[in-house]
Design a protein around this motif. Sequence first.
Motif, PDB file in Angstrom:
ATOM      1  N   SER A 161     -44.240 -30.257 -60.369  1.00 47.00           N
ATOM      2  CA  SER A 161     -42.836 -29.663 -59.975  1.00 47.00           C
ATOM      3  C   SER A 161     -41.770 -30.358 -60.384  1.00 47.00           C
ATOM      4  N   SER A 162     -40.925 -29.307 -59.997  1.00 44.21           N
ATOM      5  CA  SER A 162     -39.363 -30.055 -59.548  1.00 44.21           C
ATOM      6  C   SER A 162     -38.334 -29.569 -58.685  1.00 44.21           C
ATOM      7  N   SER A 163     -37.011 -29.872 -58.977  1.00 46.74           N
ATOM      8  CA  SER A 163     -36.579 -29.858 -57.328  1.00 46.74           C
ATOM      9  C   SER A 163     -34.761 -30.434 -57.878  1.00 46.74           C
ATOM     10  N   MET A 164     -34.050 -29.889 -57.349  1.00 46.83           N
ATOM     11  CA  MET A 164     -32.832 -30.286 -57.516  1.00 46.83           C
ATOM     12  C   MET A 164     -31.994 -30.172 -56.296  1.00 46.83           C
ATOM     13  N   ASP A 165     -31.069 -30.753 -56.228  1.00 48.21           N
ATOM     14  CA  ASP A 165     -29.720 -30.737 -55.506  1.00 48.21           C
ATOM     15  C   ASP A 165     -28.365 -31.080 -55.636  1.00 48.21           C
ATOM     16  N   ASP A 166     -27.542 -31.094 -55.177  1.00 43.94           N
ATOM     17  CA  ASP A 166     -26.030 -31.194 -55.706  1.00 43.94           C
ATOM     18  C   ASP A 166     -26.444 -32.652 -56.640  1.00 43.94           C
ATOM     19  N   LYS A 167     -26.804 -33.411 -56.341  1.00 43.64           N
ATOM     20  CA  LYS A 167     -27.165 -35.204 -57.224  1.00 43.64           C
ATOM     21  C   LYS A 167     -28.192 -35.555 -58.135  1.00 43.64           C
ATOM     22  N   PHE A 168     -29.332 -34.980 -57.781  1.00 44.66           N
ATOM     23  CA  PHE A 168     -30.110 -35.396 -59.064  1.00 44.66           C
ATOM     24  C   PHE A 168     -31.085 -34.352 -59.081  1.00 44.66           C
ATOM     25  N   ALA A 169     -31.599 -34.834 -60.359  1.00 48.52           N
ATOM     26  CA  ALA A 169     -33.236 -33.664 -59.889  1.00 48.52           C
ATOM     27  C   ALA A 169     -34.062 -34.158 -60.263  1.00 48.52           C
ATOM     28  N   VAL A 170     -35.150 -34.132 -59.516  1.00 44.58           N
ATOM     29  CA  VAL A 170     -36.066 -35.180 -59.357  1.00 44.58           C
ATOM     30  C   VAL A 170     -37.974 -34.394 -59.806  1.00 44.58           C
ATOM     31  N   VAL A 171     -38.576 -34.634 -60.639  1.00 43.96           N
ATOM     32  CA  VAL A 171     -39.603 -34.741 -61.306  1.00 43.96           C
ATOM     33  C   VAL A 171     -40.895 -34.706 -60.716  1.00 43.96           C
ATOM     34  N   ASN A 172     -42.304 -34.014 -60.323  1.00 39.05           N
ATOM     35  CA  ASN A 172     -43.126 -34.622 -60.105  1.00 39.05           C
ATOM     36  C   ASN A 172     -44.356 -34.532 -60.979  1.00 39.05           C
ATOM     37  N   VAL A 173     -45.065 -35.297 -61.254  1.00 40.59           N
ATOM     38  CA  VAL A 173     -46.481 -35.421 -62.574  1.00 40.59           C
ATOM     39  C   VAL A 173     -47.551 -35.293 -61.396  1.00 40.59           C
ATOM     40  N   GLN A 174     -48.436 -34.793 -60.550  1.00 40.10           N
ATOM     41  CA  GLN A 174     -49.324 -35.327 -60.276  1.00 40.10           C
ATOM     42  C   GLN A 174     -50.634 -34.667 -60.483  1.00 40.10           C
ATOM     43  N   ASP A 175     -51.721 -36.100 -60.557  1.00 35.17           N
ATOM     44  CA  ASP A 175     -52.372 -35.976 -61.283  1.00 35.17           C
ATOM     45  C   ASP A 175     -54.159 -35.773 -60.183  1.00 35.17           C
ATOM     46  N   SER A 176     -54.962 -35.748 -60.454  1.00 36.77           N
ATOM     47  CA  SER A 176     -56.341 -36.236 -59.678  1.00 36.77           C
ATOM     48  C   SER A 176     -57.151 -37.107 -60.063  1.00 36.77           C
ATOM     49  N   GLY A 177     -56.746 -38.064 -60.868  1.00 35.23           N
ATOM     50  CA  GLY A 177     -57.438 -38.703 -61.566  1.00 35.23           C
ATOM     51  C   GLY A 177     -57.944 -40.173 -60.530  1.00 35.23           C
ATOM     52  N   ILE A 178     -58.254 -40.757 -61.690  1.00 35.00           N
ATOM     53  CA  ILE A 178     -58.988 -41.992 -60.324  1.00 35.00           C
ATOM     54  C   ILE A 178     -58.153 -43.084 -59.259  1.00 35.00           C
ATOM     55  N   GLY A 179     -56.713 -42.415 -60.067  1.00 32.55           N
ATOM     56  CA  GLY A 179     -55.977 -43.368 -59.298  1.00 32.55           C
ATOM     57  C   GLY A 179     -55.161 -44.947 -59.830  1.00 32.55           C
ATOM     58  N   ILE A 180     -54.857 -45.247 -58.525  1.00 31.51           N
ATOM     59  CA  ILE A 180     -53.858 -46.990 -59.479  1.00 31.51           C
ATOM     60  C   ILE A 180     -53.771 -47.424 -58.302  1.00 31.51           C
ATOM     61  N   SER A 181     -54.488 -48.441 -58.151  1.00 27.19           N
ATOM     62  CA  SER A 181     -54.494 -49.357 -56.706  1.00 27.19           C
ATOM     63  C   SER A 181     -53.605 -50.242 -56.413  1.00 27.19           C
TER      64      SER A 181
END
Length: 92
Positions: A6-26
């Motif tokens: 997913s992604s979003s933007m405001d006046d100053k920044f573009a933000v991208v999120n990449v989410q998985d359903s994997g094993i995770g990280i401690s």
Amino acid sequence: GKIHVSSSMDDKFAVVNVQDSGIGISLSEQPFIFDKFYRVHNEETEGISGTGLGLSIVKSILEKHNGRIWVESEPNGGSCFSFLLPRLPEEE
């Protein structure tokens, strides 16, 4: 597993999120995953090959463009990698 981008933007920044359903990280491993050659070693990652360079390369590229990257994760709960980049001024 599944991956959601997913992604979003405001006046100053573009933000991208990449989410998985994997094993995770401690939580104890998270401060190191963007270091060169660092790899999480546990039972779940035994059969996964790699050099440990991917995330450090991504971090380097983002920082050269005045951006940043971070992770939110928990074991067995997947991970969400997010990055932001400053937006270029619009041409008139």
